[in-house]
Enzyme design. Structure first.
Site, PDB file in Angstrom:
ATOM      1  N   TYR A 268       0.831  -1.212   0.000  1.00 58.89           N
ATOM      2  CA  TYR A 268       0.000   0.000   0.000  1.00 58.89           C
ATOM      3  C   TYR A 268       0.865   1.260   0.000  1.00 58.89           C
ATOM      4  CZ  TYR A 268      -4.506  -2.282   0.314  1.00 58.89           C
ATOM      5  OH  TYR A 268      -5.630  -3.003   0.016  1.00 58.89           O
TER       6      TYR A 268
ATOM      7  N   GLU B 171      -8.248  -6.676   5.076  1.00 58.79           N
ATOM      8  CA  GLU B 171      -7.527  -7.778   4.439  1.00 58.79           C
ATOM      9  C   GLU B 171      -6.754  -8.609   5.473  1.00 58.79           C
ATOM     10  OE1 GLU B 171      -5.603  -5.816   1.004  1.00 58.79           O
ATOM     11  OE2 GLU B 171      -7.598  -5.059   0.470  1.00 58.79           O
TER      12      GLU B 171
ATOM     13  N   GLN C  58      -7.768 -15.521 -12.142  1.00 55.46           N
ATOM     14  CA  GLN C  58      -8.745 -16.146 -11.261  1.00 55.46           C
ATOM     15  C   GLN C  58      -9.496 -17.241 -12.029  1.00 55.46           C
ATOM     16  OE1 GLN C  58      -8.478 -12.559 -11.319  1.00 55.46           O
ATOM     17  NE2 GLN C  58      -7.152 -12.951  -9.575  1.00 55.46           N
ATOM     18  N   TYR C  59      -9.797 -18.342 -11.343  1.00 59.27           N
ATOM     19  CA  TYR C  59     -10.634 -19.393 -11.926  1.00 59.27           C
ATOM     20  C   TYR C  59     -11.639 -19.874 -10.884  1.00 59.27           C
ATOM     21  CZ  TYR C  59      -7.530 -19.106 -15.839  1.00 59.27           C
ATOM     22  OH  TYR C  59      -6.836 -18.606 -16.915  1.00 59.27           O
ATOM     23  N   SER C  60     -12.905 -19.926 -11.296  1.00 56.03           N
ATOM     24  CA  SER C  60     -13.947 -20.426 -10.393  1.00 56.03           C
ATOM     25  C   SER C  60     -13.688 -21.895 -10.105  1.00 56.03           C
ATOM     26  CB  SER C  60     -15.318 -20.319 -11.066  1.00 56.03           C
ATOM     27  OG  SER C  60     -15.590 -18.980 -11.368  1.00 56.03           O
TER      28      SER C  60
ATOM     29  N   GLY D 274     -21.356 -19.105 -21.925  1.00 54.15           N
ATOM     30  CA  GLY D 274     -20.011 -19.589 -22.251  1.00 54.15           C
ATOM     31  C   GLY D 274     -19.333 -20.284 -21.083  1.00 54.15           C
ATOM     32  N   VAL D 275     -18.037 -19.961 -20.899  1.00 57.77           N
ATOM     33  CA  VAL D 275     -17.271 -20.615 -19.816  1.00 57.77           C
ATOM     34  C   VAL D 275     -17.705 -20.101 -18.444  1.00 57.77           C
ATOM     35  CG1 VAL D 275     -15.266 -19.046 -19.775  1.00 57.77           C
ATOM     36  CG2 VAL D 275     -14.971 -21.469 -19.195  1.00 57.77           C
TER      37      VAL D 275
HETATM   38  C1  LIG Z   1     -13.733 -14.418 -10.567  1.00 59.43           C
HETATM   39  C2  LIG Z   1     -13.293 -14.941 -11.903  1.00 59.43           C
HETATM   40  C3  LIG Z   1     -13.544 -16.268 -12.237  1.00 59.43           C
HETATM   41  C4  LIG Z   1     -13.161 -16.768 -13.474  1.00 59.43           C
HETATM   42  N1  LIG Z   1     -13.413 -18.087 -13.769  1.00 59.43           N
HETATM   43  C5  LIG Z   1     -13.015 -18.597 -14.951  1.00 59.43           C
HETATM   44  C6  LIG Z   1     -13.243 -19.985 -15.265  1.00 59.43           C
HETATM   45  O1  LIG Z   1     -13.812 -20.727 -14.464  1.00 59.43           O
HETATM   46  N2  LIG Z   1     -12.793 -20.449 -16.457  1.00 59.43           N
HETATM   47  C7  LIG Z   1     -12.164 -19.657 -17.377  1.00 59.43           C
HETATM   48  O2  LIG Z   1     -11.767 -20.153 -18.435  1.00 59.43           O
HETATM   49  N3  LIG Z   1     -11.948 -18.330 -17.105  1.00 59.43           N
HETATM   50  C8  LIG Z   1     -12.338 -17.800 -15.925  1.00 59.43           C
HETATM   51  N4  LIG Z   1     -12.091 -16.474 -15.628  1.00 59.43           N
HETATM   52  C9  LIG Z   1     -11.302 -15.670 -16.590  1.00 59.43           C
HETATM   53  C10 LIG Z   1      -9.800 -15.914 -16.327  1.00 59.43           C
HETATM   54  O3  LIG Z   1      -9.436 -15.337 -15.086  1.00 59.43           O
HETATM   55  C11 LIG Z   1      -8.911 -15.291 -17.385  1.00 59.43           C
HETATM   56  O4  LIG Z   1      -9.274 -13.941 -17.543  1.00 59.43           O
HETATM   57  C12 LIG Z   1      -9.000 -16.025 -18.709  1.00 59.43           C
HETATM   58  O5  LIG Z   1      -8.530 -17.355 -18.582  1.00 59.43           O
HETATM   59  C13 LIG Z   1      -8.151 -15.306 -19.778  1.00 59.43           C
HETATM   60  O6  LIG Z   1      -6.856 -15.220 -19.299  1.00 59.43           O
HETATM   61  P1  LIG Z   1      -5.616 -15.330 -20.285  1.00 59.43           P
HETATM   62  O7  LIG Z   1      -4.394 -15.026 -19.511  1.00 59.43           O
HETATM   63  O8  LIG Z   1      -5.662 -16.582 -21.086  1.00 59.43           O
HETATM   64  O9  LIG Z   1      -5.928 -14.166 -21.298  1.00 59.43           O
HETATM   65  P2  LIG Z   1      -5.308 -12.701 -21.225  1.00 59.43           P
HETATM   66  O10 LIG Z   1      -3.921 -12.732 -21.709  1.00 59.43           O
HETATM   67  O11 LIG Z   1      -5.591 -12.184 -19.875  1.00 59.43           O
HETATM   68  O12 LIG Z   1      -6.210 -11.968 -22.296  1.00 59.43           O
HETATM   69  C14 LIG Z   1      -7.597 -11.750 -22.047  1.00 59.43           C
HETATM   70  C15 LIG Z   1      -8.232 -11.195 -23.309  1.00 59.43           C
HETATM   71  O13 LIG Z   1      -7.650  -9.938 -23.598  1.00 59.43           O
HETATM   72  C16 LIG Z   1      -7.202  -9.907 -24.930  1.00 59.43           C
HETATM   73  N5  LIG Z   1      -5.983  -9.076 -25.021  1.00 59.43           N
HETATM   74  C17 LIG Z   1      -4.739  -9.400 -24.621  1.00 59.43           C
HETATM   75  N6  LIG Z   1      -3.864  -8.405 -24.896  1.00 59.43           N
HETATM   76  C18 LIG Z   1      -4.593  -7.430 -25.493  1.00 59.43           C
HETATM   77  C19 LIG Z   1      -4.281  -6.168 -26.030  1.00 59.43           C
HETATM   78  N7  LIG Z   1      -3.036  -5.716 -26.027  1.00 59.43           N
HETATM   79  N8  LIG Z   1      -5.295  -5.444 -26.541  1.00 59.43           N
HETATM   80  C20 LIG Z   1      -6.566  -5.890 -26.573  1.00 59.43           C
HETATM   81  N9  LIG Z   1      -6.915  -7.092 -26.080  1.00 59.43           N
HETATM   82  C21 LIG Z   1      -5.945  -7.845 -25.547  1.00 59.43           C
HETATM   83  C22 LIG Z   1      -6.902 -11.358 -25.294  1.00 59.43           C
HETATM   84  O14 LIG Z   1      -7.042 -11.608 -26.679  1.00 59.43           O
HETATM   85  C23 LIG Z   1      -7.977 -12.089 -24.524  1.00 59.43           C
HETATM   86  O15 LIG Z   1      -9.171 -12.176 -25.257  1.00 59.43           O
HETATM   87  C24 LIG Z   1     -12.498 -15.932 -14.411  1.00 59.43           C
HETATM   88  C25 LIG Z   1     -12.244 -14.592 -14.072  1.00 59.43           C
HETATM   89  C26 LIG Z   1     -12.639 -14.098 -12.852  1.00 59.43           C
HETATM   90  C27 LIG Z   1     -12.348 -12.659 -12.503  1.00 59.43           C
HETATM   91  C1  HEM Z   2      -6.398   2.263  -1.693  1.00 61.44           C
HETATM   92  C2  HEM Z   2      -5.756   1.443  -2.484  1.00 61.44           C
HETATM   93  C3  HEM Z   2      -6.386   0.508  -3.497  1.00 61.44           C
HETATM   94  C4  HEM Z   2      -7.581   0.569  -4.144  1.00 61.44           C
HETATM   95  C5  HEM Z   2      -8.675   1.640  -4.025  1.00 61.44           C
HETATM   96  C6  HEM Z   2      -7.652  -0.598  -5.006  1.00 61.44           C
HETATM   97  C7  HEM Z   2      -8.725  -0.899  -5.824  1.00 61.44           C
HETATM   98  C8  HEM Z   2      -8.827  -2.028  -6.595  1.00 61.44           C
HETATM   99  C9  HEM Z   2      -9.984  -2.407  -7.385  1.00 61.44           C
HETATM  100  C10 HEM Z   2     -11.282  -1.609  -7.493  1.00 61.44           C
HETATM  101  C11 HEM Z   2      -9.701  -3.591  -8.002  1.00 61.44           C
HETATM  102  C12 HEM Z   2     -10.614  -4.410  -8.928  1.00 61.44           C
HETATM  103  C13 HEM Z   2     -11.310  -5.461  -8.078  1.00 61.44           C
HETATM  104  C14 HEM Z   2     -12.024  -6.542  -8.855  1.00 61.44           C
HETATM  105  O1  HEM Z   2     -11.683  -6.824 -10.011  1.00 61.44           O
HETATM  106  O2  HEM Z   2     -12.920  -7.178  -8.260  1.00 61.44           O
HETATM  107  C15 HEM Z   2      -8.356  -3.957  -7.601  1.00 61.44           C
HETATM  108  C16 HEM Z   2      -7.699  -5.083  -8.059  1.00 61.44           C
HETATM  109  C17 HEM Z   2      -6.361  -5.288  -7.872  1.00 61.44           C
HETATM  110  N1  HEM Z   2      -5.525  -4.608  -7.015  1.00 61.44           N
HETATM  111 FE1  HEM Z   2      -6.035  -3.018  -5.881  1.00 61.44          FE
HETATM  112  N2  HEM Z   2      -6.495  -1.321  -4.873  1.00 61.44           N
HETATM  113  C18 HEM Z   2      -5.700  -0.673  -3.965  1.00 61.44           C
HETATM  114  C19 HEM Z   2      -4.452  -1.080  -3.537  1.00 61.44           C
HETATM  115  C20 HEM Z   2      -3.730  -2.096  -4.115  1.00 61.44           C
HETATM  116  C21 HEM Z   2      -2.388  -2.465  -3.748  1.00 61.44           C
HETATM  117  C22 HEM Z   2      -1.578  -1.845  -2.619  1.00 61.44           C
HETATM  118  C23 HEM Z   2      -2.003  -3.464  -4.584  1.00 61.44           C
HETATM  119  C24 HEM Z   2      -0.664  -4.156  -4.588  1.00 61.44           C
HETATM  120  C25 HEM Z   2       0.294  -3.913  -5.384  1.00 61.44           C
HETATM  121  C26 HEM Z   2      -3.121  -3.753  -5.461  1.00 61.44           C
HETATM  122  C27 HEM Z   2      -3.142  -4.713  -6.443  1.00 61.44           C
HETATM  123  C28 HEM Z   2      -4.267  -5.107  -7.140  1.00 61.44           C
HETATM  124  C29 HEM Z   2      -4.267  -6.174  -8.118  1.00 61.44           C
HETATM  125  C30 HEM Z   2      -3.048  -6.988  -8.564  1.00 61.44           C
HETATM  126  C31 HEM Z   2      -5.586  -6.280  -8.583  1.00 61.44           C
HETATM  127  C32 HEM Z   2      -6.111  -7.237  -9.668  1.00 61.44           C
HETATM  128  C33 HEM Z   2      -5.818  -6.574 -10.972  1.00 61.44           C
HETATM  129  C34 HEM Z   2      -6.270  -7.333 -12.169  1.00 61.44           C
HETATM  130  O3  HEM Z   2      -6.630  -8.503 -12.067  1.00 61.44           O
HETATM  131  O4  HEM Z   2      -6.230  -6.717 -13.221  1.00 61.44           O
HETATM  132  N3  HEM Z   2      -4.136  -2.907  -5.148  1.00 61.44           N
HETATM  133  N4  HEM Z   2      -7.859  -3.022  -6.746  1.00 61.44           N
END
Ligand SMILES: Cc1cc2nc3c(=O)[nH]c(=O)nc-3n(C[C@H](O)[C@H](O)[C@H](O)COP(=O)(O)OP(=O)(O)OC[C@H]3O[C@@H](n4cnc5c(N)ncnc54)[C@H](O)[C@@H]3O)c2cc1C
Ligand code: HEM
Length: 301
Positions: A94, A136, A206-208, A273-274
């Site tokens: 933080y 947290e 993340q994956y469910s 979908g997935v």
């Molecule tokens: C709570 C939660 C649960 C989930 N559960 C599942 C699950 O059960 N099963 C599952 O398959 N997935 C699940 N997902 C989604 C999963 O977390 C990933 O996001 C997914 O697998 C895609 O990740 P990746 O690294 O393969 O793709 P990434 O590399 O993250 O890319 C994601 C998308 O962005 C596009 N992209 C990448 N780079 C660029 C760029 N430069 N410009 C524009 N677009 C771009 C890619 O083509 C792709 O379509 C879940 C997500 C969340 C948040």
């Molecule tokens: C006051 C401070 C912060 C706020 C308001 C904040 C807010 C948020 C929010 C709104 C999300 C999206 C949540 C979701 O997808 O459900 C997020 C995700 C995240 N945060 Fe923070 N955050 C804070 C501090 C931090 C810190 C200290 C870190 C550590 C380096 C951090 C790392 C991340 C990461 C890695 C994600 C997921 C990003 C992704 O998947 O793209 N955050 N945060």
């Protein structure tokens, strides 16, 4: 925070609405250049698409708007807390985020960033960070004390891979230490962290959990994301290249989207979908518990 500081923060809301995304994009670039170790925790595709910038801007904006009574944001903070804890975000990080955020405000707003405004935002950020760190810490403690629970990343072995369709594989994950695993609510997710050689660093996703809670394994079901006009998905493709016996770093189950396994009222599930994976867990849990008198599942694919 004193009243005039709160007024100053509220006064920034229009600027944040207009320039928030620019500010937060600048902030991420600044932070990931100066603290490249954070590339291991931030999802680089969400950076590229602007999804994470929007999420953080939205959170900062909501906080500024509700600075008089941030308790109204408690549910939002809990959802963010779940995501942070599943990514093993540490209290010390933080300070890093705060330092880059405040310096970004100074550098982007330039002459508009008066000393008073910066002091007010520093105070606001510190208060918000304290609330989030406390929330947290509580979640980390609960995860550690839970039967089979743990804090941070734990090594799991891929013990079985099942092809569910042309593009979705299920991975059965058992803990490398052969100890107990924590139970979970159907609908919760885990984060998976894996090293991506092409990037030279790790990436989490993340994956469910797609099965019912059992004390043997966790199951995730992953769609291989093939880009049409965009790059192929990084982690899903890396996972589809894994074989039985490979190790993955897994965080403890988290998330607020779940069906109460004890509830008896009818259950209506809607997925696409997935996005069926949390529903699979809910249906499996429900089938085993035989609690509900009616379940309707509408799925589109
Ligand atoms: C709570 C939660 C649960 C989930 N559960 C599942 C699950 O059960 N099963 C599952 O398959 N997935 C699940 N997902 C989604 C999963 O977390 C990933 O996001 C997914 O697998 C895609 O990740 P990746 O690294 O393969 O793709 P990434 O590399 O993250 O890319 C994601 C998308 O962005 C596009 N992209 C990448 N780079 C660029 C760029 N430069 N410009 C524009 N677009 C771009 C890619 O083509 C792709 O379509 C879940 C997500 C969340 C948040
Ligand atoms: C006051 C401070 C912060 C706020 C308001 C904040 C807010 C948020 C929010 C709104 C999300 C999206 C949540 C979701 O997808 O459900 C997020 C995700 C995240 N945060 Fe923070 N955050 C804070 C501090 C931090 C810190 C200290 C870190 C550590 C380096 C951090 C790392 C991340 C990461 C890695 C994600 C997921 C990003 C992704 O998947 O793209 N955050 N945060």
């Amino acid at each position: 925070m004193n009243t005039s500081q709160k007024e100053l923060v509220k006064g920034t809301v229009p600027v944040l609405k207009a320039k928030g995304n620019d500010l937060i994009s600048y902030f991420y670039q600044r932070m990931l250049t100066n603290n490249p170790e954070l590339k291991d925790v931030f999802n680089i595709a969400n950076q590229a698409s602007g999804k994470q910038q929007n999420a953080l801007t939205g959170a900062v904006l909501a906080y500024a708007e509700n600075i008089d009574d941030p308790t109204v944001l408690i549910n939002t903070l809990k959802a963010i807390g779940n995501k942070h804890v599943s990514l093993n975000i540490a209290a010390e990080q933080y300070d890093i985020v705060g330092n880059h955020l405040i310096n970004s405000i100074i550098e982007v707003l330039d002459t508009a960033a008066t000393t008073e405004l910066i002091e007010a935002w520093t105070c606001a950020y510190t208060e918000l960070a304290q609330i989030m760190i406390r929330n947290e810490a509580d979640m980390y403690q609960k995860n550690s004390l839970k039967k089979g629970g743990w804090k941070g990343w734990r090594s799991f072995v891929i013990s079985k891979i099942v092809a569910e369709s042309g593009e979705i594989n299920s991975f059965y994950l058992t803990p490398e230490d052969n100890k107990e695993i924590a139970d979970f609510f159907p609908g919760q997710y885990v984060s998976i962290s894996t090293f991506i050689p092409e990037l030279g660093h790790k990436q989490p996703r993340q994956y469910s959990l797609s099965s019912n809670s059992n004390n043997e394994y966790y199951r995730i079901s992953v769609k291989k994301e093939i880009g049409q006009t965009t790059p192929d998905g990084i982690v899903s493709n890396a996972l589809h290249d894994k074989i039985v016996g490979d190790l993955l770093q897994v965080s403890a189950p988290a998330g607020l989207f779940y069906a109460d396994p004890e509830a008896k009222n009818p259950l209506v599930l809607v997925s696409g979908g997935v996005g069926l994976t949390p529903m699979m867990s809910m249906v499996e849990t429900n089938k085993n518990a035989l609690q509900r008198n009616q379940t309707v599942w509408i799925h589109s694919c």
